[in-house]
Design an enzyme around this catalytic site. Structure first.
Site, PDB file in Angstrom:
ATOM      1  NE  ARG A  90     -10.973 -31.554 -31.747  1.00 32.17           N
ATOM      2  CZ  ARG A  90      -9.904 -30.770 -32.015  1.00 32.17           C
ATOM      3  NH1 ARG A  90      -9.488 -30.597 -33.249  1.00 32.17           N
ATOM      4  NH2 ARG A  90      -9.261 -30.175 -31.049  1.00 32.17           N
ATOM      5  CD  GLU A 109     -10.563 -26.581 -26.560  1.00 31.89           C
ATOM      6  OE1 GLU A 109     -10.928 -25.387 -26.508  1.00 31.89           O
ATOM      7  OE2 GLU A 109      -9.659 -26.970 -27.313  1.00 31.89           O
ATOM      8  CG  ASN A 116     -11.872 -26.628 -30.006  1.00 31.43           C
ATOM      9  OD1 ASN A 116     -11.276 -25.655 -29.566  1.00 31.43           O
ATOM     10  ND2 ASN A 116     -11.528 -27.877 -29.705  1.00 31.43           N
ATOM     11  CB  SER A 130      -7.593 -28.556 -37.149  1.00 34.18           C
ATOM     12  OG  SER A 130      -6.929 -28.699 -35.929  1.00 34.18           O
ATOM     13  CE  LYS A 169      -9.852 -23.243 -23.974  1.00 31.97           C
ATOM     14  NZ  LYS A 169      -9.652 -22.620 -25.254  1.00 31.97           N
ATOM     15  CE  LYS A 214      -8.259 -25.671 -19.969  1.00 33.93           C
ATOM     16  NZ  LYS A 214      -9.158 -26.518 -20.776  1.00 33.93           N
ATOM     17  CD  GLU A 231     -10.468 -21.977 -28.642  1.00 35.65           C
ATOM     18  OE1 GLU A 231     -10.024 -23.122 -28.821  1.00 35.65           O
ATOM     19  OE2 GLU A 231     -11.274 -21.695 -27.748  1.00 35.65           O
ATOM     20  N   GLY A 232      -5.990 -22.702 -29.879  1.00 32.77           N
ATOM     21  CA  GLY A 232      -4.842 -23.073 -30.704  1.00 32.77           C
ATOM     22  C   GLY A 232      -3.681 -23.678 -29.941  1.00 32.77           C
ATOM     23  NE  ARG A 272      -5.859 -33.134 -30.327  1.00 35.19           N
ATOM     24  CZ  ARG A 272      -6.163 -31.948 -29.847  1.00 35.19           C
ATOM     25  NH1 ARG A 272      -5.447 -30.898 -30.162  1.00 35.19           N
ATOM     26  NH2 ARG A 272      -7.189 -31.783 -29.042  1.00 35.19           N
TER      27      ARG A 272
HETATM   28  P1  ADP Z   1      -6.934 -24.904 -26.708  1.00 33.62           P
HETATM   29  O1  ADP Z   1      -8.210 -24.243 -27.068  1.00 33.62           O
HETATM   30  O2  ADP Z   1      -5.763 -24.006 -26.775  1.00 33.62           O
HETATM   31  O3  ADP Z   1      -6.744 -26.223 -27.419  1.00 33.62           O
HETATM   32  P2  ADP Z   1      -7.427 -26.562 -24.335  1.00 33.62           P
HETATM   33  O4  ADP Z   1      -8.410 -26.228 -23.288  1.00 33.62           O
HETATM   34  O5  ADP Z   1      -7.789 -27.671 -25.244  1.00 33.62           O
HETATM   35  O6  ADP Z   1      -7.079 -25.233 -25.132  1.00 33.62           O
HETATM   36  O7  ADP Z   1      -6.043 -26.890 -23.644  1.00 33.62           O
HETATM   37  C1  ADP Z   1      -4.917 -27.311 -24.385  1.00 33.62           C
HETATM   38  C2  ADP Z   1      -4.393 -28.644 -23.860  1.00 33.62           C
HETATM   39  O8  ADP Z   1      -4.117 -28.548 -22.472  1.00 33.62           O
HETATM   40  C3  ADP Z   1      -5.352 -29.807 -23.984  1.00 33.62           C
HETATM   41  O9  ADP Z   1      -5.291 -30.399 -25.259  1.00 33.62           O
HETATM   42  C4  ADP Z   1      -4.857 -30.744 -22.883  1.00 33.62           C
HETATM   43  O10 ADP Z   1      -3.722 -31.471 -23.335  1.00 33.62           O
HETATM   44  C5  ADP Z   1      -4.409 -29.766 -21.808  1.00 33.62           C
HETATM   45  N1  ADP Z   1      -5.512 -29.540 -20.849  1.00 33.62           N
HETATM   46  C6  ADP Z   1      -6.438 -28.571 -20.923  1.00 33.62           C
HETATM   47  N2  ADP Z   1      -7.313 -28.650 -19.892  1.00 33.62           N
HETATM   48  C7  ADP Z   1      -6.921 -29.702 -19.153  1.00 33.62           C
HETATM   49  C8  ADP Z   1      -7.416 -30.293 -17.944  1.00 33.62           C
HETATM   50  N3  ADP Z   1      -8.475 -29.810 -17.301  1.00 33.62           N
HETATM   51  N4  ADP Z   1      -6.759 -31.379 -17.450  1.00 33.62           N
HETATM   52  C9  ADP Z   1      -5.670 -31.871 -18.086  1.00 33.62           C
HETATM   53  N5  ADP Z   1      -5.155 -31.345 -19.223  1.00 33.62           N
HETATM   54  C10 ADP Z   1      -5.769 -30.274 -19.762  1.00 33.62           C
HETATM   55 MG    MG Z   2      -9.695 -24.945 -28.390  1.00 34.36          MG
HETATM   56 MG    MG Z   3      -7.907 -27.884 -27.267  1.00 32.87          MG
END
Ligand code: ADP
Ligand code: MG
Ligand code: MG
Length: 492
Positions: A132, A151, A153, A158, A321, A380, A384-385, A468
Site C-alpha cells: 500500500r 511511505e 508499506n 491494512s 523507511k 522517522k 511500522e504501525g 483515512r
Molecule cells: P507508519 O509506518 O508508522 O504508518 P508513516 O510514515 O506512515 O509511518 O507515518 C505515520 C503518519 O505520520 C502518517 O500517516 C502521516 O499522518 C504522518 N506523516 C508521516 N510522514 C509525513 C510527512 N512527510 N508529512 C506530513 N505527515 C506525515
Molecule cells: Mg508503514
Molecule cells: Mg503509514
C-alpha cells in the site's frame, strides 16, 4: 495556505431532524464496518464491537490525482520487487542499521540464515507482495495540489477490507437521500466511486494460492493476539472462501511457534494438520510481535518452507523507511527503474528525505536543516504501525537524548507534506460526532506475484484504495490507534 475547495459550503450542515448519523451507524454495524472495542479492565467486554470511526461525508479529492496515484501502483509494485530482489543492496543498507536498530538487523540476520540454509536457492521462488502506497496532498500558495508519497508499506498493509465498505456506506447515504441537497457541489455516484479493495486483495491471495497448486491447502493469516482490527482481515477471509473456495486459518506467531510444523523432507509448512499455501502476515512488523525466541524461530520455519510468503523477509525489509530514503536519490532509483519517463512520474511524488549520518553531504544537510528549521520536518525510525515519529521542534531534543550520534543513523528526516487546510468533515467515533478541519491520506493497494529467482513478474495489479481522515491538529492518522477515521473519496 492553498485551498482545495473553491466552495466552502461542503460538507453541508445537517439540520436537527437529520437521521444521517443514526443511519450511518446502523449501516456500519449491520454491514461489518466494525472494530473490536478497546479492552475494558475488570469486565469481560473484549467480545464487544463497535462501528469503525467513519467520516459522515466523503472527503474531496482531485480526480486527476486520484487517477494518477492508482496508475502509479503497478509501477511502484515493480520498483519494490526490483529492490527486494537485490539482496546485495539490502545487505549494504543493513550494515548502516546494524547496532542502531536491533529489530531491522535481526530481520535481516534471519534472511541471511535462511539464504545460507537453502544455499541461495529459495525453497519457494514465488513471493507475493500486498503493498500500500500512501499519499498526502501537498499544496503551497502558488502551486496546484500534488500527491506526495508518505511511505510504501510492504507488510501488513491494512484496511483493504473495511475501506471498500466505507465507500459503500457513503454511497448508501447518497442513494437513500440522507445527504442534504447542495446546489453548488456535485455528490453523485460518479464522483463517489466504488472501491474494489477487499475483493482485489482477496484475488491477490487467491492467485498466489493457485500458483502454489494445492487446492485443499489453507492460506495462513499470521495475526496479532487480541487484534482489534480483526474484521478488516475477516472480509478478505470471507471473499477467499466465497469467491475462490479457499480456506483460511488464523494464528499468532506464538501459536505458530507451538503448532506450526516444517516437514524436514519436503519442506511443506503445516498447521493444525493442514498444509499452508500462502503465509499472509498481518503481524510480525513490530518487535512486540516477537515476545520469545520461539516466535523468531516460527518466522524462520515459514521462510524456509515451500509456502508462498506475503511478504518474504527481503520484501518486508524493502519497505524500511531507510530504503524509501535512498530511493529518493536518482542514481539509486535509476538502478531499479531504468525508464526515465517512468522514473519522472515516480519521483514527482517524492518529498525530500535525508539520512542523518555525520559524513555524507546529505547527512550534513539534514543536520543543518534540523538546526535551522526543524518545524518543516518529521523524524522517522525504522518502525511500522503508527505513533513512532518525532515532529518539528521536538526533533533536536529527541536526537540529543539518544546515547550517541551513531544512533541517528537509524532515523530518516522527511520534509513535512503540507495538505490543504480548508477541508472540513464530521467524524463519528464510538457513536459520537465531532466536526473540524481534516487531513486525508490516500492509500493505493497493489498486488504483485513474482519469481525471485528469474525475476519474472507473474501478476501485477492495482487493488483498490483507502482514504483515512484525521483532524488537522492530530499529527498521526492511525484508525485503530484512535487518531483517524475511514473515509471515501468525493472526486472533484
Ligand atoms: P507508519 O509506518 O508508522 O504508518 P508513516 O510514515 O506512515 O509511518 O507515518 C505515520 C503518519 O505520520 C502518517 O500517516 C502521516 O499522518 C504522518 N506523516 C508521516 N510522514 C509525513 C510527512 N512527510 N508529512 C506530513 N505527515 C506525515
Ligand atoms: Mg508503514
Ligand atoms: Mg503509514
Amino acid at each position: 495556505m492553498a485551498s482545495l475547495l473553491a466552495d466552502t459550503s461542503y460538507p453541508p450542515s445537517l439540520d436537527e431532524e437529520s437521521t444521517l448519523t443514526t443511519t450511518l451507524r446502523d449501516w456500519a454495524l449491520s454491514h461489518g464496518l466494525v472494530i473490536r472495542a478497546p479492552l475494558q479492565t475488570g469486565e469481560d467486554t473484549d467480545e464487544l464491537s463497535t462501528h469503525v470511526p467513519l467520516t459522515l461525508f466523503p472527503s474531496p479529492f482531485p480526480r486527476k490525482l486520484f487517477e494518477e496515484a492508482k496508475g502509479l501502483q503497478t509501477v511502484f509494485n515493480e520498483l519494490y520487487v526490483n529492490v527486494a530482489n537485490d539482496t546485495e543492496f539490502l545487505n549494504e543498507i543493513t550494515k548502516g542499521l546494524a547496532g542502531v536498530d536491533d529489530f531491522m538487523a535481526d530481520l535481516w540476520k534471519l534472511h541471511l540464515e535462511v539464504e545460507k540454509e537453502t544455499k541461495g536457492k529459495p525453497t519457494q521462488p514465488l513471493t507475493l507482495g500486498v503493498f500500500r502506497s500512501d499519499y498526502l496532498l501537498h499544496t503551497s500558495p502558488s502551486v496546484e495540489p500534488e500527491i506526495r508519497q508518505v511511505e510504501l508499506n510492504t507488510i501488513s498493509a491494512s484496511f483493504g477490507g473495511l475501506s471498500a465498505r466505507a465507500a459503500d456506506a457513503h454511497r448508501f447515504l447518497l442513494k437513500s437521500g440522507e445527504y442534504p441537497e447542495i446546489d453548488s457541489f456535485s455528490m453523485s455516484e460518479d464522483s463517489m466511486p466504488e472501491n474494489p479493495s477487499a475483493k482485489r486483495l482477496a484475488s491477490g491471495l487467491a492467485i498466489a494460492h493457485k500458483a502454489y497448486g494445492v487446492q485443499d491447502a489453507v492460506v495462513l493469516f499470521v495475526v496479532q493476539p487480541g487484534e482489534r482490527n480483526v474484521f478488516d482481515q475477516r472480509w478478505l477471509e470471507y471473499y477467499l472462501l466465497e469467491t475462490h473456495n479457499i480456506r483460511v486459518t488464523r494464528a499468532s506467531l506464538q501459536e505458530i511457534a507451538v503448532s506450526g510444523k516444517l516437514d524436514p523432507e519436503n519442506k511443506k509448512f503445516g498447521i493444525y494438520s493442514k498444509e499452508v499455501s500462502v503465509v499472509y502476515y498481518r503481524s510480525g512488523y513490530t518487535p512486540a510481535d516477537y515476545p520469545t525466541p520461539e516466535t523468531w524461530a516460527a518466522r524462520k520455519q515459514m521462510e524456509l518452507s515451500t509456502a508462498i510468503k506475503c511478504p518474504s523477509l527481503a520484501t518486508h525489509f524493502a519497505g524500511a523507511k531507510k530504503i524509501q530514503q535512498v530511493l529518493v536519490e536518482d542514481e539509486v532509483l535509476s538502478k531499479y527503474c531504468p525508464d526515465p519517463r517512468v522514473r519522472a512520474r515516480i519521483s514527482s511524488t517524492f518529498a525530500e528525505i535525508l539520512p542523518l549520518d555525520a559524513d555524507s553531504a546529505l547527512g550534513k544537510r539534514a543536520r543543518e536543516l534540523i538546526a535551522v528549521k526543524p518545524e518543516k520536518y518529521v523524524l522517522k525510525p525504522q518502525r511500522e504501525g503508527g505513533g513512532n515519529n518525532v515532529y518539528r521542534e521536538k526533533i533536536p531534543g529527541f536526537l540529543a537524548s539518544l546515547p550517541d550520534e551513531t544512533y541517528w543513523n537509524g532515523y530518516i528526516l522527511m520534509e513535512l507534506i503540507e495538505p490543504p487546510t480548508d477541508v472540513t468533515n464530521l467524524i463519528i467515533r464510538n457513536g459520537k460526532v465531532t466536526s473540524g478541519n481534516v487531513i486525508s491520506e490516500l492509500g493505493i493497494f497493489g498486488c504483485v506475484l513474482w519469481d525471485t529467482v528469474s525475476g519474472d513478474i507473474k501478476e501485477n495489479f492495482e487493488a483498490g484504495w483507502l482514504l483515512r481522515t484525521k483532524f488537522a491538529e492530530s499529527e498521526e492518522g492511525g484508525v485503530a490507534a484512535g487518531f483517524g477515521s475511514i473515509d471515501s473519496v468525493l472526486l472533484i
